[in-house]
Design an enzyme around this catalytic site. Sequence first.
Site, PDB file in Angstrom:
ATOM      1  N   ASN A 156      37.728  19.488 -49.305  1.00 22.88           N
ATOM      2  CA  ASN A 156      38.910  18.702 -49.019  1.00 22.88           C
ATOM      3  C   ASN A 156      40.015  19.663 -48.717  1.00 22.88           C
ATOM      4  O   ASN A 156      40.689  20.062 -49.705  1.00 22.88           O
ATOM      5  CB  ASN A 156      39.232  17.667 -50.237  1.00 22.88           C
ATOM      6  CG  ASN A 156      40.289  16.818 -49.784  1.00 22.88           C
ATOM      7  OD1 ASN A 156      40.775  16.802 -48.858  1.00 22.88           O
ATOM      8  ND2 ASN A 156      40.783  16.198 -50.940  1.00 22.88           N
ATOM      9  N   GLY A 192      44.668  20.528 -58.473  1.00 21.38           N
ATOM     10  CA  GLY A 192      45.886  21.583 -57.909  1.00 21.38           C
ATOM     11  C   GLY A 192      46.561  22.127 -58.910  1.00 21.38           C
ATOM     12  O   GLY A 192      47.786  22.432 -58.721  1.00 21.38           O
ATOM     13  N   LYS A 241      42.584  18.589 -47.320  1.00 20.87           N
ATOM     14  CA  LYS A 241      43.981  18.053 -47.261  1.00 20.87           C
ATOM     15  C   LYS A 241      44.606  18.461 -46.080  1.00 20.87           C
ATOM     16  O   LYS A 241      44.163  18.267 -45.046  1.00 20.87           O
ATOM     17  CB  LYS A 241      44.783  18.486 -48.660  1.00 20.87           C
ATOM     18  CG  LYS A 241      43.888  18.139 -50.058  1.00 20.87           C
ATOM     19  CD  LYS A 241      44.717  18.248 -51.169  1.00 20.87           C
ATOM     20  CE  LYS A 241      43.512  18.097 -52.396  1.00 20.87           C
ATOM     21  NZ  LYS A 241      44.068  17.978 -53.549  1.00 20.87           N
ATOM     22  N   GLY A 257      39.293  21.333 -53.571  1.00 22.16           N
ATOM     23  CA  GLY A 257      40.608  21.481 -52.591  1.00 22.16           C
ATOM     24  C   GLY A 257      41.111  22.778 -52.536  1.00 22.16           C
ATOM     25  O   GLY A 257      40.440  23.328 -51.529  1.00 22.16           O
ATOM     26  N   GLY A 258      42.112  23.397 -53.189  1.00 18.83           N
ATOM     27  CA  GLY A 258      42.398  24.814 -52.926  1.00 18.83           C
ATOM     28  C   GLY A 258      41.387  25.830 -52.529  1.00 18.83           C
ATOM     29  O   GLY A 258      41.659  26.481 -51.825  1.00 18.83           O
ATOM     30  N   SER A 269      40.807  21.849 -59.655  1.00 18.61           N
ATOM     31  CA  SER A 269      40.793  22.925 -59.824  1.00 18.61           C
ATOM     32  C   SER A 269      39.389  23.541 -60.124  1.00 18.61           C
ATOM     33  O   SER A 269      39.066  24.691 -60.851  1.00 18.61           O
ATOM     34  CB  SER A 269      41.672  23.359 -60.963  1.00 18.61           C
ATOM     35  OG  SER A 269      42.982  22.718 -60.908  1.00 18.61           O
ATOM     36  N   HIS A 304      41.114   8.846 -52.644  1.00 22.68           N
ATOM     37  CA  HIS A 304      41.688  10.041 -53.273  1.00 22.68           C
ATOM     38  C   HIS A 304      42.952   9.786 -54.243  1.00 22.68           C
ATOM     39  O   HIS A 304      43.598   8.990 -53.731  1.00 22.68           O
ATOM     40  CB  HIS A 304      41.947  11.187 -52.335  1.00 22.68           C
ATOM     41  CG  HIS A 304      41.924  12.579 -53.175  1.00 22.68           C
ATOM     42  ND1 HIS A 304      43.504  12.763 -53.436  1.00 22.68           N
ATOM     43  CD2 HIS A 304      41.344  13.533 -53.283  1.00 22.68           C
ATOM     44  CE1 HIS A 304      43.321  14.017 -54.244  1.00 22.68           C
ATOM     45  NE2 HIS A 304      42.014  14.667 -53.972  1.00 22.68           N
ATOM     46  N   GLU A 320      37.703  12.897 -60.469  1.00 25.04           N
ATOM     47  CA  GLU A 320      38.807  13.986 -60.540  1.00 25.04           C
ATOM     48  C   GLU A 320      40.011  13.391 -61.304  1.00 25.04           C
ATOM     49  O   GLU A 320      40.850  12.684 -61.092  1.00 25.04           O
ATOM     50  CB  GLU A 320      39.138  13.856 -59.085  1.00 25.04           C
ATOM     51  CG  GLU A 320      38.237  14.334 -58.022  1.00 25.04           C
ATOM     52  CD  GLU A 320      38.954  14.639 -56.783  1.00 25.04           C
ATOM     53  OE1 GLU A 320      38.412  16.000 -56.283  1.00 25.04           O
ATOM     54  OE2 GLU A 320      39.681  14.106 -56.051  1.00 25.04           O
ATOM     55  N   GLU A 350      45.436  11.320 -54.456  1.00 24.81           N
ATOM     56  CA  GLU A 350      46.741  11.347 -53.749  1.00 24.81           C
ATOM     57  C   GLU A 350      46.999  10.245 -53.185  1.00 24.81           C
ATOM     58  O   GLU A 350      48.431   9.906 -52.603  1.00 24.81           O
ATOM     59  CB  GLU A 350      46.667  12.620 -52.871  1.00 24.81           C
ATOM     60  CG  GLU A 350      46.903  14.016 -53.722  1.00 24.81           C
ATOM     61  CD  GLU A 350      46.327  15.177 -53.329  1.00 24.81           C
ATOM     62  OE1 GLU A 350      45.781  15.066 -52.045  1.00 24.81           O
ATOM     63  OE2 GLU A 350      45.945  16.065 -54.148  1.00 24.81           O
TER      64      GLU A 350
HETATM   65  P1  PGA Z   1      41.841  21.234 -56.193  1.00 27.94           P
HETATM   66  O1  PGA Z   1      41.812  19.652 -55.463  1.00 27.94           O
HETATM   67  O2  PGA Z   1      40.442  21.440 -56.089  1.00 27.94           O
HETATM   68  O3  PGA Z   1      42.882  21.684 -55.290  1.00 27.94           O
HETATM   69  O4  PGA Z   1      42.227  20.622 -57.653  1.00 27.94           O
HETATM   70  C1  PGA Z   1      40.512  18.709 -55.536  1.00 27.94           C
HETATM   71  C2  PGA Z   1      40.927  17.273 -54.833  1.00 27.94           C
HETATM   72  O5  PGA Z   1      42.048  17.103 -54.643  1.00 27.94           O
HETATM   73  O6  PGA Z   1      39.748  17.000 -54.366  1.00 27.94           O
END
Ligand code: PGA
Length: 256
Positions: free
Chosen positions: A11, A175, A13, A236-237, A215, A97, A169, A99
């Site tokens: 992802n 994050g 983002k 994500g990251g 994470s 998601h 999640e 967010e």
């Molecule tokens: P993250 O994000 O791996 O940066 O924690 C995961 C996500 O929001 O799908």
Amino acid sequence: MPLRKKLIAGNWKMHKTPAEGARLAAEIVAAVGKEPAVDIVLCPPYTALESVGRAIDGQEVRLGAQNMHPEKNGAFTGECSAEMLRALYVTHVILGHSERRAYFVETDDFINRKVLAALPNQLKPILCVGETLAEREAGQTFAVVQQQVEGGLKGVTAEQITTVIIAYEPVWAIGTGKVATPAQAQEVHAFIRGILAKLYGAARAQKVRILYGGSMKPANAAELLAQPDIDGGLIGGAALDARSFVDLVNAAVAAQ
Ligand code: PGA
């Protein structure tokens, strides 16, 4: 053949221009080879779907979007429909998601409409669910997750459910570098599979993939992916760098 093939989804983002995205996708494709033993999905922002799609053309890497509007078309400024995504060879779509739930006030009902619009358009929904830190501390994790799973899947048929992917999640892990322990994640994954079994029967529930997100990194992936109900990751990251994303793919291959 395992019952559920592991899946690693990136992802991205709001990161990567079309050119940057194509470069990252090309690096990933080169590193994972022609026949990766797990499913891989890259979810760039809308503006990079076309260039990333071109970079992965003919490869065993799929293209995902990060959101979608439930209507076919119309006066919905800033939105994209399932049909528009399909035209760019998108096969997966992240829906609900945290967010989007938090910053764009998406409700379970609205997310459910998207799930129901994605399925007949051959888009596999990646339905995201998860509790906040306050909800976990108040002992509401299971109630929140149950409401989000049941709300998101309302009207999804038994035939359709095996094409749906769920991503657990925990919001407090996204994050933040604070990953759920394998036991914490497994507990919720097993709970989600239990909900699916009640709704669709045990055999079908066994076929649905439940990803962990929050994470997830090469350093903690092996332990998470070894859990019986963790079928992959929504990253994500660590998906923004080819090396770490490919390390995660390799961790999933090893856990397969
Ligand atoms: P993250 O994000 O791996 O940066 O924690 C995961 C996500 O929001 O799908």
